[in-house]
Design a protein around this motif. Structure first.
Motif: not given
Lengths: 371, 598
Positions: B547, A356, A219
């Protein structure tokens, strides 16, 4: 962008990196025989295809071929195939292999884009990965390429390397952005079976980063490069603009036909996918005796093609077509759940993964293909 | 006329019953060496794999005595598990004597004792046989002491043998011929034959195994089942070799089979008496009873589309296993299925495995439960074997649960841990016996629900394998029961509900949540697993979401592999059950029953 692409697999490296499972040999003595086999394979495939608008020389380490070998390679390809005048011609290179003369020679052969295996700007990380170049080589290579006349550059980085801290990762990102390439690839380190790294992890001598840290680096990279003006257009790929995307690789992700030459190379004509043997000497032997190194092929059913469009589309910022989900009554509910989890956005008939969502692309594909 | 002996072998599990049967069959010359395989009487794959006998089998062994006289020895092999004790009792009722097998190293164990009592009930001649005398750890003197002290038998009468090496097998034969009484042969009386087994043959229908006590039975006779007066015309009679061997007739004193156009095994009852329709006996043979299931569980197809196929499989399955009872059931979580009654947990496992293997069914079994009784404030009485039918708690006046007597035999040093385990399982009223120095027999009243909740596994664990165990029915007793529901992301999964004692509700709910956490794979979203009594949450676990679930690279050479993986996952997902948006693997529904991680 419907013209086909051509891929050539150069199966040689000076040294092997600890994490790499690609088909490659350090026995460069085989290169002559391989070049002959490749020329034959090219000739045999020649009549099948229209003009290519991309050529991608990958590996392996194509930059470790000597000047004569490179020239032979390009001559064989030009003898057999036609290329669009504006074709994207990419060559993968190790920073340690490039000086100004080498760059100029590549430009002379028609190479107009180089994908540079930079991997990291931290010498300790480079050493851990078993790379033979150091961070200073990267800067030098970029300068040499530009001086030699190649201005379209892509740099690879690897994240989630054992020992790589958030600061170290930030540092590499900053350095790569400072070099102002057109394109950046950021790969999360993956444990491939049979590699020295996998063996070390198995023996407990090295440990991969935990999921949260790896996610954090992914990220961080996406956010940092976005600020620097790069579009995160595929799970591991970033481009300054739409035109700077890897034109050749986009063909893989959108089912545009491609021809693959060399050991382990895959070809796809829109319906049939076939692949060559991954063993270099077997590849040469097959071409010398049989005239083909094909190891297998499959004809994709419409369902399989649909499944691939979903799996590949969910890796792209451009996303997938909602029509590919078919008529299943559960589709809307599953899709809505993915949207509520902020993994996708739905815009008309496009389903696009979020940042995501890109990190969950395989999970999303599993959900949407299992309807 | 040739002589006959009817006998059975009884033993604690693993004391060598099947091996001894194998050796006797081999020594009788019934089978050529090259055709021989171990556990020859156990024809089911499952029996051979697990090393257990599930169904009774009979075989007639020719034996030439030392005086040259031919003697037919009918060996009736019995199942070796308490779940099938009624079948065992009917097999024993068909014999005049038993070989009571004791392992020379392990000695007398709980089932040895239980088997002895069973044999005594049938007034059988008991021949103690000490097996495995070839083992280095064999301790014949100690085992003889145990035979005297624990079993009250004369140890001088014990036959020593090794079924494995063949040593002493002649002595076993001699003991059978000399000591098992010859059957009475009352051929003139009206026919009375005891059914001790029935199995299904796809070509011939039900093959009934029976012991003829009085009269004669032959092809062409019309027979009558005395429990329900059903009549059938006999097509064939004969004796059991390794295959069936037709005979003109079978008569009093003999063991054989009858084929009479009986379609389903369920149309015959083990323990029933066969007589002739034309000349019926006045009274059936004693001991017939309807076997009642004690453990209940629901059975669902993994994919609801497979329901019709499961219906068919169950119909076929019960052709050969009349002990399984089932009726339609449905669950909000699992769709259409069946509520099934089993003789015990082993029977349940066998049914599950056979349906999966022999009938290719992909099934989900819910947590087994026992039969509870409730008296409501309105005086209405309810019997409930399905948590889904648990009555409104405010209407319950009294709740009752079945109690059984657990009989545990352990070396004395494990007394502490075994007592802890028994108390943890609500055992009451302990009685202790010391059959021999160092060995302890504990008898305790215990709820059946605690026994089926992996009690035997736990006993084995805490006694390092030394504990042996048997149980018998007692009565129903008042109990403070509650229903525990399991919720996944707030949604109640009816198939996971369980009825438990209030004191055990929280630990049981916690363990169920833990097991589910282990069994349910990570999803893209967080999964909350909760245990609740009514609206009150008493246990909770979370499954954290993925995740990251993506491969870094996907180029020309990776696409085929990726798609193949997706195809495989799609198939795998079909084997999961969706509850709301959560995919639950098959095994999760029974995993909640385990107290330990697997």
């Amino acid at each position: 962008m419907t013209a086909p692409g051509l891929y050539v697999h150069v199966p040689f490296c000076r040294t092997r990196c600890v994490y790499c499972a690609f088909c490659s040999s350090t026995d460069s003595g085989m290169a002559g025989r391989w070049l002959e086999a490749l020329a034959r394979e090219a000739q045999d495939s020649a009549e099948l295809t229209e003009a290519f608008d991309t050529l991608y020389i990958g590996g392996g380490t194509p930059s470790c071929l000597d000047p004569d070998q490179l020239e032979t390679l390009f001559r064989s390809l030009h003898d057999a195939f036609a290329f669009d005048p504006g074709a994207e011609v990419t060559l993968e290179a190790n920073p340690a292999d490039l000086d100004r003369e080498a760059a100029a020679r590549l430009a002379g052969l028609g190479v107009n884009r180089v994908s540079l295996g930079a991997q990291s700007f931290d010498d300790e990380v480079l050493a851990f990965l078993g790379r033979r170049h150091r961070s200073t080589d990267i800067t030098a290579a970029v300068e040499a390429l530009r001086a030699g006349g190649i201005h379209n550059l892509s740099l690879d980085l690897i994240s989630a390397v054992p020992g790589l801290t958030a600061e170290g990762w930030q540092h590499s990102l900053q350095r790569v952005v400072d070099l102002e390439p057109q394109h950046i690839s950021c790969y999360q380190l993956t444990l491939e079976e049979g590699t020295p790294l996998a063996a070390r992890v198995e023996r407990g001598e090295a440990a991969l980063l935990d999921e949260d840290t790896a996610v954090g680096q992914f990220l961080a990279g996406s956010t940092f490069l976005a600020h620097a003006g790069f579009e995160h257009y595929e799970v591991s790929n970033f481009a300054r603009g739409r035109e700077q995307r890897a034109r050749h690789n986009m063909k893989y992700w959108t089912h545009v036909p491609y021809l693959g030459l060399g050991p382990s190379a895959h070809s796809f004509d829109g319906a049939v996918r076939r692949w060559n043997t991954a063993d270099v000497s077997r590849y040469c032997e097959l071409l010398e005796t049989e005239g083909s190194a094909e190891d297998g092929r499959e004809r994709l059913t419409p369902e399989q093609l649909g499944m691939e469009r979903i799996a590949l589309g969910l890796r792209l910022a451009d996303g997938m077509d909602v029509g590919d989900l078919g008529e299943d009554p559960d589709a809307a509910a599953v899709l809505e759940r993915c949207r509520e989890l902020d993994l996708v956005t739905i815009d008309g008939d496009r389903i696009r993964p979020t940042r995501e969502g890109l990190l969950m692309a395989d999970g999303l594909a599993r959900e949407l293909c299992s309807l | 006329m040739s002589q006959k002996r009817n006998f059975s072998i009884i033993a604690h599990i693993d004391h060598g019953k099947s091996t001894l049967a194998d050796r006797l069959i081999q020594a009788s010359g019934l089978v050529e060496l090259r055709d021989f395989r171990d556990q020859i009487l156990d024809s089911m794959d499952l029996e051979r794999e697990r090393g257990i006998t599930i169904k009774s089998q009979a075989v007639t062994l020719p034996h030439d005595g030392e005086d040259g006289e031919r003697c037919d020895l009918n060996l009736i092999d019995t199942p070796g598990h308490v779940d099938f004790s009624y079948e065992v009792s009917r097999a024993l009722a068909s014999c005049e004597g038993v070989l009571l097998l004791v392992d020379a190293a392990q000695g007398v164990e709980a089932q040895t004792v239980a088997n002895l009592y069973l044999a005594l009930e049938h007034d059988l001649e008991i021949i103690p046989v000490i097996n495995k005398i070839d083992l280095p750890s064999a301790d014949i003197e100690r085992v003889k002491e145990e035979i005297e002290a624990d079993l009250g038998l004369d140890s001088d009468e014990a036959v020593l043998c090794s079924a494995k090496t063949g040593e002493g097998i002649d002595d076993v034969f001699r003991a059978i011929v000399d000591r098992v009484p010859a059957p009475r042969e009352e051929v003139e009386k009206p026919l009375r034959a005891l059914i001790f087994d029935a199995h299904y043959d796809p070509f011939r229908g039900t093959v009934v195994s029976c012991r003829v006590f009085e009269g004669t039975l032959k092809a062409g006779d019309t027979i009558r089942m005395m429990s329900n007066n059903a009549t059938f015309r006999v097509e064939e009679v004969g004796i059991h070799r390794l295959d069936r061997e037709p005979a003109r007739s079978i008569s009093a004193g003999e063991v054989g089979y009858v084929i009479a156009g009986i379609k389903r095994v369920g149309d015959t009852r083990i323990g029933d008496t066969i007589t002739l329709d034309s000349e019926p006996a006045a009274e059936p043979l004693p001991g017939f009873k309807d076997v009642k299931p004690v453990v209940f569980s629901s059975l669902y197809p993994v994919a609801s589309d497979d329901y019709p196929s499961l219906v068919e499989a169950l119909e076929k399955y019960t052709l050969n296993d009349a002990a399984l009872v089932y009726e339609k059931d449905s669950s909000a979580a699992l769709g259409m299925g069946f509520r099934c009654g089993f003789l015990g947990l082993l029977h349940l496992e066998i049914v599950q495995e056979r349906l999966e293997r022999e009938f290719d069914q992909s099934i989900i079994l819910t947590a087994p439960t026992v039969q509870y009784r409730f008296v409501l404030n309105s005086d209405e009485k309810l019997t409930i074997d399905n948590p889904a039918h648990y009555p409104d708690p405010t209407t319950i006046a009294t709740a009752l649960e079945p109690f059984y007597r657990a009989i545990i035999l352990v070396p004395e040093r494990y007394m502490g841990v075994v007592m802890d385990l028994c108390r943890d399982r609500r055992g009451v009223n302990p009685q202790f016996n010391y059959p021999t120095p160092g060995r302890l027999e504990i008898r305790m009243d215990m709820p059946l629900s605690e026994i089926i909740y992996d009690f035997y596994d736990r006993l084995k664990t805490v006694t390092q394998g030394y504990g042996s165990f048997d149980y018998e029915e007692l009565d129903y007793r008042e109990s403070d029961l509650v229903k525990v529901d399991i919720l996944l992301n707030g949604e109640k999964v009816d198939a996971l509900s369980m009825i438990v004692h209030r004191d055990g509700a929280r630990p049981r709910a916690l363990r169920a949540c833990e097991r589910l956490k282990d069994e349910i794979p990570k999803h893209m979203f967080k999964i909350a697993i909760q245990g609740a009594i009514g609206g009150q949450i008493i246990a909770r676990e979370n499954i954290t979401p993925f995740r990251k679930d993506v491969t870094a690279k996907c180029y020309g050479g990776d696409i085929t592999r990726k798609r193949k993986l997706l195809e495989k996952q799609k198939k795998g997902k079909k084997r999961m059950k969706m509850v709301g948006s959560v995919s639950i693997p098959q095994g999760a529904f029974v995993a909640v029953l385990r107290s330990e991680k697997k």
